[in-house]
Scaffold this active site. Structure first.
Site, PDB file in Angstrom:
ATOM      1  N   SER A 189     -43.641  19.663  25.887  1.00  0.00           N
ATOM      2  CA  SER A 189     -43.932  19.774  27.114  1.00  0.00           C
ATOM      3  C   SER A 189     -45.275  19.329  27.740  1.00  0.00           C
ATOM      4  CB  SER A 189     -44.032  21.609  27.292  1.00  0.00           C
ATOM      5  OG  SER A 189     -44.826  21.764  28.549  1.00  0.00           O
ATOM      6  N   TYR A 209     -49.996  31.251  28.858  1.00  0.00           N
ATOM      7  CA  TYR A 209     -49.024  30.469  28.039  1.00  0.00           C
ATOM      8  C   TYR A 209     -49.614  29.922  26.716  1.00  0.00           C
ATOM      9  CZ  TYR A 209     -45.439  31.697  31.077  1.00  0.00           C
ATOM     10  OH  TYR A 209     -44.191  32.415  31.799  1.00  0.00           O
TER      11      TYR A 209
END
Length: 244
Positions: free
Chosen positions: A143, A163
């Site tokens: 990611s 996150y």
């Protein structure tokens, strides 16, 4: 006739993993091995592919279990004796799971995304070295949120979203990709990390703003089908090169 490229895809009962398996089987004549925790669901998907004339099998695999990983590797070795392609797709995000304490958020995320993925890849290296449809290929689904450089960019849409555990796990996945590209370099291996983009899957709570799993599979499939002149040691998305 050369054999169908033998390809293991982890986390392949839904989302991007299933899309990758479907595309590789239907459009690229790969023999897909569905690495799944739920064998019944996996077998239903494999059966449908076989009924349509494609090659698909199921390998029970739980990345949170060392015993399951070892058994899966042994199964592939016993039945086939080699592996052409590994797509490390399975991953979780637990940062905002209110049922978990902080310790469990960190351990569950890293166990699946990093430890299980790394141990599986390590165990499959000997089989990848025996690839019949060379070169051996490994794709780590990562990611952009794992990019160290991008994480410092305050203009990104996700800069203020917390996150940190997921981000750290994907940064670690990128390092796995770099290291395994070195490990398999002597046999011409093509090992890369890919950001599929923001995709409408369970990981994003099926956010309708996300693109389809088939779109997310695009770059993964490109690298899983790369030839001798393919790239290795890269971090990319559909648009091009990403900063580590």
């Amino acid at each position: 006739m050369p054999p169908h490229p033998l390809t293991l895809i982890t986390g392949s009962t839904q989302g991007i993993g299933r899309a990758v398996a479907e595309i590789l089987a239907r459009k690229h004549a790969h023999h897909v091995l569905l690495g799944v925790r739920n064998v019944q669901v996996g077998e239903a998907i494999a059966s449908e592919l076989r009924q349509d004339g494609h090659k698909a099998s199921v390998v029970e695999l739980d990345l949170t279990s060392a015993q399951s990983i070892e058994k899966a590797i042994t199964t592939i070795d016993r039945h086939y004796g080699y592996l052409d392609v590994l797509v490390n797709n399975a991953g979780i995000s637990s940062d905002h799971d209110e049922s978990l304490n902080k310790w469990d958020i960190y351990t569950s995320t890293f166990t699946t995304n990093v430890i299980g993925t790394g141990v599986l890849t390590e165990g499959l290296v000997p089989l990848l070295r025996k690839a019949k449809c060379s070169p051996p290929r490994v794709v780590f689904v990562s990611s952009i949120m794992g990019s160290l450089q991008t994480s410092l960019d305050k203009t990104t849409a996700w800069y203020s979203i917390d996150y940190k555990v997921y981000d750290a796990s994907k940064a670690a996945v990128n390092m796995l990709a770099i290291n395994f590209s070195r490990v398999l370099d002597d046999v011409g291996g093509k090992v890369n990390a890919v950001c599929p983009g923001y995709i409408n899957t369970r990981l994003t709570s099926f956010d309708e703003r996300g693109e389809s799993p088939e779109v997310g599979a695009t770059r993964i499939v490109q690298l899983a089908t790369a030839g001798e002149d393919g790239q290795t040691g890269t971090f990319t998305n559909r648009q091009g090169v990403l900063p580590w």
